[in-house]
Design a protein around this motif. Structure first.
Motif, PDB file in Angstrom:
ATOM      1  N   MET A 185      15.692 -50.344 -50.244  1.00 51.01           N
ATOM      2  CA  MET A 185      14.883 -50.975 -49.208  1.00 51.01           C
ATOM      3  C   MET A 185      14.360 -49.948 -48.212  1.00 51.01           C
ATOM      4  O   MET A 185      13.222 -50.024 -47.747  1.00 51.01           O
ATOM      5  N   ALA A 186      15.200 -48.977 -47.878  1.00 50.81           N
ATOM      6  CA  ALA A 186      14.799 -47.966 -46.902  1.00 50.81           C
ATOM      7  C   ALA A 186      13.669 -47.082 -47.421  1.00 50.81           C
ATOM      8  O   ALA A 186      12.914 -46.512 -46.626  1.00 50.81           O
ATOM      9  N   ASN A 187      13.544 -46.980 -48.736  1.00 51.60           N
ATOM     10  CA  ASN A 187      12.538 -46.096 -49.331  1.00 51.60           C
ATOM     11  C   ASN A 187      11.336 -46.832 -49.904  1.00 51.60           C
ATOM     12  O   ASN A 187      10.478 -46.213 -50.528  1.00 51.60           O
ATOM     13  N   ILE A 200      12.137 -55.377 -40.714  1.00 52.42           N
ATOM     14  CA  ILE A 200      13.542 -55.608 -41.039  1.00 52.42           C
ATOM     15  C   ILE A 200      13.598 -56.254 -42.416  1.00 52.42           C
ATOM     16  O   ILE A 200      12.871 -57.208 -42.685  1.00 52.42           O
ATOM     17  N   ASP A 201      14.442 -55.742 -43.298  1.00 50.55           N
ATOM     18  CA  ASP A 201      14.588 -56.305 -44.643  1.00 50.55           C
ATOM     19  C   ASP A 201      15.885 -57.099 -44.730  1.00 50.55           C
ATOM     20  O   ASP A 201      16.963 -56.584 -44.398  1.00 50.55           O
ATOM     21  N   VAL A 202      15.786 -58.335 -45.203  1.00 50.72           N
ATOM     22  CA  VAL A 202      16.954 -59.179 -45.462  1.00 50.72           C
ATOM     23  C   VAL A 202      16.904 -59.595 -46.925  1.00 50.72           C
ATOM     24  O   VAL A 202      15.961 -60.253 -47.356  1.00 50.72           O
ATOM     25  N   MET A 203      17.909 -59.196 -47.682  1.00 55.95           N
ATOM     26  CA  MET A 203      17.952 -59.536 -49.101  1.00 55.95           C
ATOM     27  C   MET A 203      19.224 -60.303 -49.426  1.00 55.95           C
ATOM     28  O   MET A 203      20.304 -59.942 -48.962  1.00 55.95           O
ATOM     29  N   PHE A 204      19.092 -61.357 -50.226  1.00 55.24           N
ATOM     30  CA  PHE A 204      20.232 -62.109 -50.735  1.00 55.24           C
ATOM     31  C   PHE A 204      20.262 -62.012 -52.251  1.00 55.24           C
ATOM     32  O   PHE A 204      19.214 -62.019 -52.908  1.00 55.24           O
ATOM     33  N   ALA A 253      25.017 -54.263 -43.556  1.00 57.98           N
ATOM     34  CA  ALA A 253      23.834 -53.967 -42.752  1.00 57.98           C
ATOM     35  C   ALA A 253      23.861 -52.501 -42.368  1.00 57.98           C
ATOM     36  O   ALA A 253      24.919 -51.942 -42.048  1.00 57.98           O
ATOM     37  N   ASP A 254      22.700 -51.877 -42.409  1.00 54.30           N
ATOM     38  CA  ASP A 254      22.581 -50.472 -42.028  1.00 54.30           C
ATOM     39  C   ASP A 254      21.168 -50.275 -41.480  1.00 54.30           C
ATOM     40  O   ASP A 254      20.180 -50.497 -42.185  1.00 54.30           O
ATOM     41  N   GLY A 255      21.095 -49.870 -40.227  1.00 52.51           N
ATOM     42  CA  GLY A 255      19.779 -49.712 -39.612  1.00 52.51           C
ATOM     43  C   GLY A 255      19.078 -51.057 -39.516  1.00 52.51           C
ATOM     44  O   GLY A 255      19.602 -52.006 -38.949  1.00 52.51           O
ATOM     45  N   ARG A 256      17.887 -51.141 -40.109  1.00 55.42           N
ATOM     46  CA  ARG A 256      17.164 -52.412 -40.095  1.00 55.42           C
ATOM     47  C   ARG A 256      17.145 -53.069 -41.477  1.00 55.42           C
ATOM     48  O   ARG A 256      16.241 -53.845 -41.796  1.00 55.42           O
ATOM     49  N   PHE A 257      18.165 -52.775 -42.276  1.00 58.86           N
ATOM     50  CA  PHE A 257      18.242 -53.306 -43.634  1.00 58.86           C
ATOM     51  C   PHE A 257      19.579 -54.007 -43.848  1.00 58.86           C
ATOM     52  O   PHE A 257      20.623 -53.529 -43.397  1.00 58.86           O
ATOM     53  N   THR A 258      19.549 -55.123 -44.555  1.00 61.21           N
ATOM     54  CA  THR A 258      20.794 -55.824 -44.858  1.00 61.21           C
ATOM     55  C   THR A 258      20.686 -56.537 -46.197  1.00 61.21           C
ATOM     56  O   THR A 258      19.625 -57.045 -46.566  1.00 61.21           O
ATOM     57  N   VAL A 259      21.794 -56.551 -46.916  1.00 63.01           N
ATOM     58  CA  VAL A 259      21.900 -57.296 -48.171  1.00 63.01           C
ATOM     59  C   VAL A 259      23.168 -58.129 -48.115  1.00 63.01           C
ATOM     60  O   VAL A 259      24.190 -57.685 -47.583  1.00 63.01           O
ATOM     61  N   GLU A 310       7.148 -51.180 -59.331  1.00 63.75           N
ATOM     62  CA  GLU A 310       8.298 -50.890 -58.490  1.00 63.75           C
ATOM     63  C   GLU A 310       8.241 -51.627 -57.153  1.00 63.75           C
ATOM     64  O   GLU A 310       7.170 -51.937 -56.644  1.00 63.75           O
ATOM     65  N   PHE A 311       9.411 -51.896 -56.603  1.00 59.68           N
ATOM     66  CA  PHE A 311       9.549 -52.533 -55.284  1.00 59.68           C
ATOM     67  C   PHE A 311       8.781 -53.853 -55.210  1.00 59.68           C
ATOM     68  O   PHE A 311       8.170 -54.174 -54.196  1.00 59.68           O
ATOM     69  N   SER A 312       8.802 -54.611 -56.308  1.00 58.70           N
ATOM     70  CA  SER A 312       7.924 -55.780 -56.403  1.00 58.70           C
ATOM     71  C   SER A 312       8.623 -57.120 -56.210  1.00 58.70           C
ATOM     72  O   SER A 312       7.953 -58.136 -56.034  1.00 58.70           O
TER      73      SER A 312
END
Length: 220
Positions: free
Chosen positions: A84-86, A96-100, A121-127, A52-54
């Protein structure tokens, strides 16, 4: 400063992933956070662990998929951000997570799914998604658009366009700047987004002075 972790699914091309990296670095330089001031870990499409989360592909596999009547498959952007938050890596090192993704994105708004979104974007996460930008025929303009979308979503994370007392703020799917040349402008279709990105490039601007001032009041 929190480090930035970047990932993308295996559907992105080299051109697209390079545009993402360039967009992040230029945004940080504009904010005075370039070089070694804010660490960026770019995992690309590779798996950094097992299970998971890999990898970004794992996140894509777990998010809700919607199939539209026209056959387009979209991912629920809120689902991706929730994953991402979990993730356990946030406990090991807050970041900070940035996903494309190469998939189209959508979100629920007032009980219904929107036609699409370029990113969220929400908090420190974005896709964000490159899917819609593939319709831009000119390669240079396509790269500008991809760079602008990651700069835009990072701007939200850093608190830009958040001062609703500013006269040049509009509220359209969240607060956005109305200054020409600022990537924090809102655009709801590909031509408008491409034009915003082109304006920013031609004016030698990423964020306007007022949005940069907003960012000074956000510590992340």
């Amino acid at each position: 400063m929190l480090p930035i972790y970047v990932m993308h699914d295996t559907g992105l091309t080299v051109l697209e992933s390079t545009a993402v990296s360039s967009g992040i670095q230029s945004a940080l330089a504009c904010l005075g956070q370039g070089g070694h001031r804010r660490r960026v870990e770019d995992f690309g499409a590779k798996a950094w662990a097992k299970g998971e989360f890999s990898s970004a592909d794992w996140y894509v596999s777990q998010a809700k998929h919607l199939r539209r009547s026209n056959g387009i498959v979209q991912l629920d952007a809120d689902d991706l951000i929730g994953l991402m938050a979990n993730e356990p890596w946030q406990d090991a090192e807050p970041h900070i997570d940035v996903m494309f993704t190469s998939y189209d994105l959508t979100v629920m708004d007032d009980g219904r799914y929107l036609n699409f979104v370029f990113g969220l974007a929400d908090g420190r996460f974005t896709v964000q998604s490159v899917a819609r930008f593939r319709s831009i025929p000119d390669e240079f303009d396509r790269v500008l658009a991809i760079k602008a979308v990651v700069q835009h979503e990072l701007g939200h994370i850093f608190g830009m366009a958040s001062d609703l007392h500013r006269s040049n703020i509009e509220y359209s799917l969240g607060p956005h700047c109305t200054n020409r040349g600022c990537v924090m402008r809102q655009a709801l279709n590909v031509p408008d987004w491409a034009q915003n990105a082109r304006d920013s490039y031609q004016m030698g601007m990423i964020y306007c002075p007022q949005c940069l001032e907003d960012a000074k009041h956000t510590l992340i």
